[in-house]
Design a protein around this motif. Structure first.
Motif, PDB file in Angstrom:
ATOM      1  N   ASP A  31     -52.642  -2.397 -27.409  1.00 47.66           N
ATOM      2  CA  ASP A  31     -51.224  -2.474 -28.069  1.00 47.66           C
ATOM      3  C   ASP A  31     -50.750  -3.941 -27.992  1.00 47.66           C
ATOM      4  O   ASP A  31     -50.251  -4.421 -26.741  1.00 47.66           O
ATOM      5  CB  ASP A  31     -50.364  -1.416 -27.422  1.00 47.66           C
ATOM      6  CG  ASP A  31     -48.959  -1.221 -28.203  1.00 47.66           C
ATOM      7  OD1 ASP A  31     -48.352  -2.294 -28.419  1.00 47.66           O
ATOM      8  OD2 ASP A  31     -48.519   0.005 -28.531  1.00 47.66           O
ATOM      9  N   LYS A  83     -49.478   2.317 -40.919  1.00 48.82           N
ATOM     10  CA  LYS A  83     -49.878   1.837 -39.572  1.00 48.82           C
ATOM     11  C   LYS A  83     -48.614   1.268 -38.980  1.00 48.82           C
ATOM     12  O   LYS A  83     -47.388   1.142 -39.747  1.00 48.82           O
ATOM     13  CB  LYS A  83     -50.936   0.715 -39.584  1.00 48.82           C
ATOM     14  CG  LYS A  83     -52.236   1.119 -40.208  1.00 48.82           C
ATOM     15  CD  LYS A  83     -53.242  -0.377 -40.332  1.00 48.82           C
ATOM     16  CE  LYS A  83     -54.402   0.065 -40.991  1.00 48.82           C
ATOM     17  NZ  LYS A  83     -55.328   1.046 -39.884  1.00 48.82           N
ATOM     18  N   GLU A  84     -48.667   1.337 -37.366  1.00 49.55           N
ATOM     19  CA  GLU A  84     -47.582   0.718 -36.694  1.00 49.55           C
ATOM     20  C   GLU A  84     -47.921  -0.862 -36.805  1.00 49.55           C
ATOM     21  O   GLU A  84     -48.780  -1.334 -36.558  1.00 49.55           O
ATOM     22  CB  GLU A  84     -47.522   1.307 -35.411  1.00 49.55           C
ATOM     23  CG  GLU A  84     -46.246   0.759 -34.646  1.00 49.55           C
ATOM     24  CD  GLU A  84     -46.526   1.246 -33.044  1.00 49.55           C
ATOM     25  OE1 GLU A  84     -45.520   0.680 -32.344  1.00 49.55           O
ATOM     26  OE2 GLU A  84     -47.355   1.928 -32.809  1.00 49.55           O
TER      27      GLU A  84
END
Length: 290
Positions: A95, A159-160
């Motif tokens: 992330d 998507k993030e």
């Protein structure tokens, strides 16, 4: 002891994963290990880990369902040993926004980041729009206006994403194995942007290692990469990417399972320490007491 080299998978980096896995398998066989390859695809992502006969999983998987902690969690449940970082370290390092927050907490500079709902507050262009959880420069957009940002967001709508300040400077990467920094490499793409094509096409990018930069900056980049590796409690190999701009070093992201292909960066950096490709593979196995 039988080693299963898991490669392929279902991420956008499947092709590179197969190349990585193939290179690792050749190294293991060359060194006399009892090893074989297992190619993952959408129909056997779970079944392969349950049915294949292996004592150790050598993970050569990139991207989602590989580097993001989910496969590591499965192997933990199965009680199988595996190479590389743990489930938690893999998930966090995958992330980009979380890792940048950790970098900030360690006093490491990162590019200014914008939320999607704050795009009209962006004053300085260009900005970089990219998936939060993705690798190999997949889905990377350099945007010079709000209109281009909107277009990139539309392309990445499923998507993030993260939006960050584009910092013009020298692209650096640092490999770390078992907490030991290998050195600093400068990436010099011939067409400006170090995208997927530049990264994996021979001749499109020049690599300078050791990077010819100020000694102070060289040492600082290695220090920062080691801090990131240790702060995230990573195992095996990690590779951290930075931008050097006007004497400042900005952290971009870290890879918990970087590529190990013929064009990959960590094997290049390893030569600065006198390590061969086989040495790297052996070190990864030794870390899990094999």
């Amino acid at each position: 002891m039988k080693i299963g080299v898991f490669m392929g998978g279902i991420s956008s980096e499947r092709e590179i994963s197969i190349k990585t896995g193939t290179a690792i398998l050749k190294s293991l066989l060359r060194q006399g290990y009892d090893a074989y390859g297992i190619e993952l695809h959408k129909d056997n992502m779970l079944k392969a880990f349950l049915d294949e006969e292996y004592d150790v999983a050598f993970l050569a998987l990139h991207g989602i369902y590989g580097e993001d902690g989910r496969i590591q969690a499965l192997l933990d449940i199965l009680g199988k040993k595996y190479t590389g970082s743990s489930m938690i370290s893999s998930a966090i390092s995958m992330d980009k926004d979380l890792t940048k927050k950790i970098a900030i907490s360690e006093g490491i500079k990162v590019p200014k980041t914008y939320k999607i709902h704050d795009i009209y507050k962006i004053e300085d262009f260009p900005v970089v729009v990219k998936p939060v959880i993705e690798g190999s420069s997949v889905g990377l957009y350099i945007c010079k206006s709000i209109e281009e940002v909107k277009k990139a967001l539309a392309e990445l709508s499923e998507k993030e994403v993260t939006i960050e300040q584009f910092i013009k400077g020298e692209e650096l990467t640092v490999g770390v194995i078992q907490g030991e920094p290998l050195g600093v490499l400068k990436i010099k793409p011939k067409k400006g942007l170090y995208d997927y094509k530049s990264k994996y096409t021979k001749g499109m990018t020049e690599y300078e290692y050791p990077a010819v930069i100020d000694n102070k900056d060289y040492k600082k980049a290695m220090e920062y990469a080691t801090i990131i590796h240790n702060s995230l409690k990573m195992n095996g190999i990690s590779r951290s990417d930075f931008i050097l701009s006007n004497g400042d070093i900005y952290f971009l992201e870290v890879n918990s399972c970087p590529g190990m292909t013929e064009t990959s960066l960590v094997p290049k950096l390893a030569t600065l320490k006198g390590y061969t490709f086989d040495d790297l593979i052996k070190k990864m196995l030794k870390e899990i007491n094999l």
